[in-house]
Each structure stands twice: as C-alpha cells, then as structure tokens.
Design a protein around this motif. Structure first.
Motif, mmCIF file in Angstrom:
data_model
loop_
_atom_site.group_PDB
_atom_site.id
_atom_site.type_symbol
_atom_site.label_atom_id
_atom_site.label_comp_id
_atom_site.label_asym_id
_atom_site.label_seq_id
_atom_site.Cartn_x
_atom_site.Cartn_y
_atom_site.Cartn_z
ATOM 1 N N LEU A 1 0.833 -1.227 0.000
ATOM 2 C CA LEU A 1 0.000 0.000 0.000
ATOM 3 C C LEU A 1 0.859 1.266 0.000
ATOM 4 O O LEU A 1 0.691 2.119 0.869
ATOM 5 N N GLY A 2 1.797 1.508 -0.902
ATOM 6 C CA GLY A 2 2.056 0.685 -2.057
ATOM 7 C C GLY A 2 3.368 -0.080 -1.933
ATOM 8 O O GLY A 2 4.107 0.025 -0.955
ATOM 9 N N PRO A 3 3.676 -0.795 -2.990
ATOM 10 C CA PRO A 3 4.854 -1.654 -3.028
ATOM 11 C C PRO A 3 6.173 -0.912 -2.819
ATOM 12 O O PRO A 3 7.083 -1.442 -2.170
ATOM 13 N N GLU A 4 6.308 0.308 -3.377
ATOM 14 C CA GLU A 4 7.559 1.049 -3.241
ATOM 15 C C GLU A 4 7.882 1.322 -1.769
ATOM 16 O O GLU A 4 9.028 1.194 -1.332
ATOM 17 N N ALA A 5 6.872 1.697 -1.005
ATOM 18 C CA ALA A 5 7.082 1.970 0.420
ATOM 19 C C ALA A 5 7.378 0.690 1.191
ATOM 20 O O ALA A 5 8.147 0.694 2.145
ATOM 21 N N THR A 6 6.778 -0.410 0.767
ATOM 22 C CA THR A 6 7.022 -1.690 1.427
ATOM 23 C C THR A 6 8.492 -2.072 1.319
ATOM 24 O O THR A 6 9.114 -2.524 2.286
ATOM 25 N N ILE A 7 9.058 -1.867 0.133
ATOM 26 C CA ILE A 7 10.485 -2.131 -0.080
ATOM 27 C C ILE A 7 11.324 -1.236 0.835
ATOM 28 O O ILE A 7 12.309 -1.678 1.438
ATOM 29 N N ASP A 8 10.913 0.031 0.946
ATOM 30 C CA ASP A 8 11.632 0.987 1.787
ATOM 31 C C ASP A 8 11.603 0.549 3.249
ATOM 32 O O ASP A 8 12.613 0.635 3.957
ATOM 33 N N GLY B 1 6.228 4.494 -8.601
ATOM 34 C CA GLY B 1 7.677 4.540 -8.594
ATOM 35 C C GLY B 1 8.258 5.554 -9.550
ATOM 36 O O GLY B 1 9.433 5.479 -9.920
ATOM 37 N N ILE B 2 7.430 6.542 -9.952
ATOM 38 C CA ILE B 2 7.884 7.597 -10.863
ATOM 39 C C ILE B 2 8.177 8.848 -10.051
ATOM 40 O O ILE B 2 7.274 9.431 -9.438
ATOM 41 N N PHE B 3 9.435 9.276 -10.022
ATOM 42 C CA PHE B 3 9.849 10.427 -9.226
ATOM 43 C C PHE B 3 10.521 11.446 -10.138
ATOM 44 O O PHE B 3 11.656 11.231 -10.578
ATOM 45 N N THR B 4 9.826 12.533 -10.449
ATOM 46 C CA THR B 4 10.369 13.529 -11.375
ATOM 47 C C THR B 4 10.728 14.817 -10.632
ATOM 48 O O THR B 4 10.151 15.143 -9.590
ATOM 49 N N ASP B 5 11.680 15.552 -11.203
ATOM 50 C CA ASP B 5 12.075 16.829 -10.617
ATOM 51 C C ASP B 5 10.914 17.821 -10.638
ATOM 52 O O ASP B 5 10.745 18.614 -9.698
ATOM 53 N N ASP B 6 10.099 17.791 -11.692
ATOM 54 C CA ASP B 6 8.968 18.712 -11.786
ATOM 55 C C ASP B 6 7.977 18.493 -10.648
ATOM 56 O O ASP B 6 7.486 19.458 -10.034
ATOM 57 N N THR B 7 7.685 17.235 -10.354
ATOM 58 C CA THR B 7 6.748 16.936 -9.261
ATOM 59 C C THR B 7 7.359 17.304 -7.921
ATOM 60 O O THR B 7 6.681 17.841 -7.038
ATOM 61 N N ARG B 8 8.643 17.057 -7.761
ATOM 62 C CA ARG B 8 9.327 17.437 -6.512
ATOM 63 C C ARG B 8 9.238 18.949 -6.292
ATOM 64 O O ARG B 8 8.903 19.411 -5.183
ATOM 65 N N GLU B 9 9.500 19.720 -7.330
ATOM 66 C CA GLU B 9 9.439 21.176 -7.217
ATOM 67 C C GLU B 9 8.014 21.649 -6.943
ATOM 68 O O GLU B 9 7.797 22.614 -6.203
#
Length: 233
Positions: free
Chosen positions: A10-17, A167-175
């Motif tokens: 919930l979701g998988p990316e965080a589970t790995i973390d 699992g998509i991490f872009t600079d635009d979204t971060r900003e």
C-alpha cells in the motif's frame, strides 16, 4: 527478537523501503548478520483503495484484519501497516487483532511532541488529508495538524496515484510539492511537515524544506518497529 509482520503493498515502493530501513537498523560494524525475522503480506492495493473510495470501511477493516491474522498464523508476534491511509481504520483493526499493532500516527505524534512542534502541515492521500485520524491523535497532545487547501490536496493526491505510487519520481513533481510546502509556510504558518504517505520520503528526501523540519513517517515508524522488536518498548 520478536518476529515482525508487515501489511505491505500500500504501495509496493514503500514496502520495499520499510524492509530496507528495518534491515539497515540492525546492521552492525561487526557484521554479525543478526537480522530479525520479517513476514510481509503484500495486499492488493486496488482492492483496498476501491473499498475506501466507496466508503466501505467495515469491509476494508475486515479485509485488513484477515490479513493481519494471516501474519499471526505465519508466526508474526506483532504487526504494522506500511502506509498511513489504512490507519484511518487503526482503532478497529487494533481491537480485532490478536497481536499488537504499532501505529504510524501515534509514533509520529510522539516525535512531534519531543521536537516541540505545534503546527505541522500534512501531506497524504485524499483519504488521509480529508479524514480526522491524524488530527484526533495530535489534538490530544495540543498539536494542531494543518491541511493544504482544497486545490493543493487534489494536486497532491493526483501526483501520488499517477506517479509516485508507481515509482515515478520527477524533478517537476518534486518542485511542485516544495512549492506547496512554501505556500503553507507563508500562508498557514506551519512549523513542520508530516509526510503522511510512506511514498513521500522517496521523492522528498531532505530533512528540511522551506526552512521547516520534515517528519518522515516511514523512518519514525521503523524506529518504533525496531524498538518493539528488540523488546525496548
């Protein structure tokens, strides 16, 4: 050490973390490889989120309760939910559970209190930002949790489910997210920010933004998990 049970997916990316952070917490300079036993039940995210969107909270509670019980049968001695959103159901889940559950919200509240924070902002899914479970826990300690405005809530939620959860991490979204933090500091006078979705630390990796500290709920939760595993709390 107590065997750890994790409701993941919930979701998988965080589970790995979560898994990586727990293992890292047990690494020692001696390299003795003494890691805890961890049992992960990765649930169907679409099914759970679907129930939440329909406000079928009783069915969502049953769905997670059955999987917590599966962790128990597999040998877990306590369990955690590796996401903030299902903590909307935490009180009901704790009541039904036959093993202890460690709350990410309660752990984060303790951390905020220790740091002397009084007005944290909150980023999360639409469910988390529109619900009261963070507010209810923090209010007991005299801490006011501040939500983004309606338009920013919708934008945050959209970016979460269209990018970050995938699992998509872009600079635009971060900003874009940093811009919302700056706006909340300027207009709502927040003194900190709760990353109330365990995917956020994967895109907002710094300890401060816009001059305020960030509360990484994954890291805070893992600290509590490790302590409980070792029998320290």
């Amino acid at each position: 050490m107590k065997k750890i049970g994790i409701i993941g997916g919930l979701g998988p990316e965080a589970t790995i973390d979560y898994y990586k952070e727990i293992i890292n917490a047990f690494k020692t300079e001696s390299g003795d490889l003494n890691y805890p036993e961890i049992i992960v039940y990765s649930v169907n995210m679409s099914e759970f989120i679907g129930l939440m969107r329909l406000k079928e909270y009783e069915l969502a509670t049953i769905y997670l309760s059955e999987r917590i019980e599966s962790l128990n049968r597999a040998g877990a001695e306590f369990a955690v939910l590796s996401a903030n959103t299902p903590h909307q159901l935490f009180d009901q889940l704790r009541e039904k559970s036959t093993i202890p559950l460690i709350s990410i919200v309660e752990a984060t509240c303790v951390k905020a209190k220790v740091k002397g924070l009084k007005r944290p902002g909150l980023f999360g899914t639409e469910f988390t930002m529109n619900a009261s479970f963070f507010h209810d826990v923090f209010k007991k300690e005299g801490i006011e949790v501040i939500m983004p405005d309606k338009e920013d809530k919708e934008l945050i939620n959209y970016k979460l489910f269209s990018e970050i959860e995938l699992g998509i991490f872009t600079d635009d979204t971060r900003e874009l997210l940093i811009g919302i933090i700056e706006k909340m500091v300027r207009e709502q006078h927040i003194d900190s920010l709760i990353l109330g979705c365990t995917e956020f630390p994967l895109i907002l990796e710094k300890e401060t933004y816009a001059g305020i500290p960030v509360l990484n709920t994954t890291k805070i939760h893992v600290e509590s998990i490790v302590k409980f595993c070792k029998g320290e709390e």
